[in-house]
Scaffold this motif. Structure first.
Motif, PDB file in Angstrom:
ATOM      1  N   THR A   9      40.035  30.974  39.420  1.00 19.84           N
ATOM      2  CA  THR A   9      39.449  32.253  39.796  1.00 19.84           C
ATOM      3  C   THR A   9      37.924  32.166  39.791  1.00 19.84           C
ATOM      4  OG1 THR A   9      39.516  32.960  37.482  1.00 19.84           O
ATOM      5  CG2 THR A   9      41.400  33.548  38.867  1.00 19.84           C
ATOM      6  N   GLU A  56      34.388  34.031  38.523  1.00 16.28           N
ATOM      7  CA  GLU A  56      33.786  35.000  37.612  1.00 16.28           C
ATOM      8  C   GLU A  56      32.267  34.882  37.747  1.00 16.28           C
ATOM      9  OE1 GLU A  56      37.287  35.289  34.192  1.00 16.28           O
ATOM     10  OE2 GLU A  56      35.336  34.435  33.665  1.00 16.28           O
ATOM     11  N   THR A  59      34.646  39.573  40.299  1.00 14.29           N
ATOM     12  CA  THR A  59      35.594  38.832  41.124  1.00 14.29           C
ATOM     13  C   THR A  59      35.610  39.269  42.582  1.00 14.29           C
ATOM     14  OG1 THR A  59      37.365  40.386  40.543  1.00 14.29           O
ATOM     15  CG2 THR A  59      37.123  38.427  39.152  1.00 14.29           C
ATOM     16  N   THR A  60      35.019  40.433  42.889  1.00 19.43           N
ATOM     17  CA  THR A  60      35.084  40.949  44.257  1.00 19.43           C
ATOM     18  C   THR A  60      33.733  41.385  44.817  1.00 19.43           C
ATOM     19  OG1 THR A  60      35.457  43.272  43.627  1.00 19.43           O
ATOM     20  CG2 THR A  60      37.402  41.839  43.764  1.00 19.43           C
ATOM     21  N   GLU A  99      33.478  45.879  37.502  1.00 17.48           N
ATOM     22  CA  GLU A  99      34.159  46.044  38.784  1.00 17.48           C
ATOM     23  C   GLU A  99      34.377  47.524  39.092  1.00 17.48           C
ATOM     24  OE1 GLU A  99      35.322  43.996  41.177  1.00 17.48           O
ATOM     25  OE2 GLU A  99      34.655  42.107  40.306  1.00 17.48           O
ATOM     26  N   THR A 157      32.403  45.046  48.497  1.00 16.36           N
ATOM     27  CA  THR A 157      33.338  44.147  47.818  1.00 16.36           C
ATOM     28  C   THR A 157      34.269  43.536  48.858  1.00 16.36           C
ATOM     29  OG1 THR A 157      34.923  45.943  47.398  1.00 16.36           O
ATOM     30  CG2 THR A 157      33.315  45.472  45.658  1.00 16.36           C
ATOM     31  N   ASP A 182      38.006  40.898  49.167  1.00 13.03           N
ATOM     32  CA  ASP A 182      39.135  40.341  48.439  1.00 13.03           C
ATOM     33  C   ASP A 182      38.725  39.060  47.707  1.00 13.03           C
ATOM     34  OD1 ASP A 182      42.290  40.463  48.222  1.00 13.03           O
ATOM     35  OD2 ASP A 182      41.746  38.358  48.571  1.00 13.03           O
ATOM     36  N   ARG A 183      39.327  38.821  46.566  1.00 12.99           N
ATOM     37  CA  ARG A 183      38.973  37.654  45.759  1.00 12.99           C
ATOM     38  C   ARG A 183      39.071  36.351  46.542  1.00 12.99           C
ATOM     39  NH1 ARG A 183      41.584  38.830  39.748  1.00 12.99           N
ATOM     40  NH2 ARG A 183      40.832  40.997  39.566  1.00 12.99           N
ATOM     41  N   SER A 184      39.944  36.304  47.507  1.00 14.92           N
ATOM     42  CA  SER A 184      40.129  35.077  48.287  1.00 14.92           C
ATOM     43  C   SER A 184      38.868  34.706  49.073  1.00 14.92           C
ATOM     44  CB  SER A 184      41.309  35.236  49.246  1.00 14.92           C
ATOM     45  OG  SER A 184      41.073  36.298  50.165  1.00 14.92           O
ATOM     46  N   PHE A 224      35.952  34.457  48.036  1.00 12.62           N
ATOM     47  CA  PHE A 224      35.057  33.644  47.212  1.00 12.62           C
ATOM     48  C   PHE A 224      35.658  32.283  46.837  1.00 12.62           C
ATOM     49  CE2 PHE A 224      34.270  38.114  46.515  1.00 12.62           C
ATOM     50  CZ  PHE A 224      32.903  38.211  46.703  1.00 12.62           C
TER      51      PHE A 224
END
Length: 319
Positions: free
Chosen positions: A77, A79, A99-100, A126, A136, A138-140, A142
């Motif tokens: 992930t 951070e 994360t976003t 967040e 922001t 989606d986490r994907s 990054f």
């Protein structure tokens, strides 16, 4: 007295054999971001606006370890963390565990300006980002293929990888993303002073490859990786734990404040005598318009410019 600006893209074991395809894009980004910062200072933007603007640009570049280019934790992930500080007021804001958020540095400024606090982290940060309507994704967004490969290699070597960690013999035997000391891409930061002596600093990072989930580094710690007062502004990079132990950024200011050292004397002492060799680098400016870029690592991606026409860009020590 005049304006000055300096920025960095990480320090560490950067070998002179770093391939052009790894070196050139980072140099081009530093040059572009320096030009952006200089133009903003010449247009009389505040140093606080300038450092935020420059670091946002660096966060948007996947070649550095911040924002879009942030490296991965042991769980795969992201951070992210960041910090911004105004020298005149000593107002500051910091964030961790993002994360976003596309631009952590801008969220850290909102923490400074819109809350009674200095530091927000993880779920609270967040939630604040959503409340403030910052961008922001989606986490994907990054999690890049390059950083997935970096994490894989770090796990195989059973280690965390700091800014520009040299590859192990096992890694050197493979043609991978970690070859030529490129196992991690660098933390970013910017410091600026205007013609009136107003100072500001900003730093942003993704930490280091294969870090434990929840680990917080020096970047958002006021006085460690980031600090500004009425005398100077400092942004540090390197091995976070060593920088925190040495309180690198604050010690530079303290030596100027209590010992009367010049900016270059103070930064040289901290980098050469306080931070263990091979662990730290920094960029700094003073209220008098002085600028310095010091490091005790093999190299540091860096660039600076001053109102009197001086400019410098480099990676390794100047000959």
């Amino acid at each position: 007295m005049g304006w000055a600006i300096a920025l960095h893209g990480g320090a560490g074991d950067i070998p002179v054999t770093l391939p052009p395809e790894r070196r050139v894009p980072r140099e081009a980004t530093l040059r572009r971001c320096l030009d952006i910062g200089v133009a903003a200072l010449q247009s009389k933007h505040s140093p606080l606006d300038v450092v935020e603007l420059v670091v946002r640009e660096l966060e948007n570049c996947p070649h550095f370890n911040a924002g879009r280019g942030s490296v991965l934790t042991s769980d795969g992930t992201v951070e992210m963390e960041a910090c911004i500080m105004d020298g005149k007021t000593k107002k500051c804001g910091a964030v961790s565990g993002l994360t976003t958020v596309v631009n952590p540095i801008s969220l850290s400024r909102l923490v400074m300006e819109k809350t009674p606090h200095i530091y927000l982290a993880f779920d609270g940060a967040e939630a604040f980002a959503k409340e403030q309507g910052v961008e922001t994704l989606d986490r994907s967004h990054f999690i890049t293929s390059e950083n997935i490969e970096r994490l894989k290699q770090a796990k195989e070597a059973n280690r965390v990888q700091l800014d520009y960690t040299l590859p192990t013999p096992k890694e050197q035997a493979k043609e991978t993303i970690v070859a030529d000391g490129d196992s991690q891409i660098g933390t970013v930061g910017c410091v600026a002073v205007d013609s009136d002596g107003n100072l500001a600093t900003a730093t942003s990072t993704g930490g280091f490859v294969n870090k434990m989930v929840g680990r917080i580094g020096d970047t958002p710690i006021i006085g460690a990786g980031t600090y500004a007062n009425s005398l100077c502004a400092v942004s540090a990079t390197g091995k976070g734990e060593a920088i925190m132990r040495a309180t690198v950024a604050r010690d530079v200011a303290a030596l100027m404040e209590y010992k009367g050292l010049s900016l270059k004397e103070a930064t040289a002492y901290v980098i050469e005598e306080c931070a263990p060799k091979g662990t730290a680098g920094l960029v700094a400016v003073s209220a008098k318009g002085e600028v310095t870029m010091q490091f005790n690592t093999t190299g540091m991606f860096r660039a600076c410019a001053t109102e009197d026409g001086y400019s410098e860009m480099g990676i390794w020590p100047s000959v």
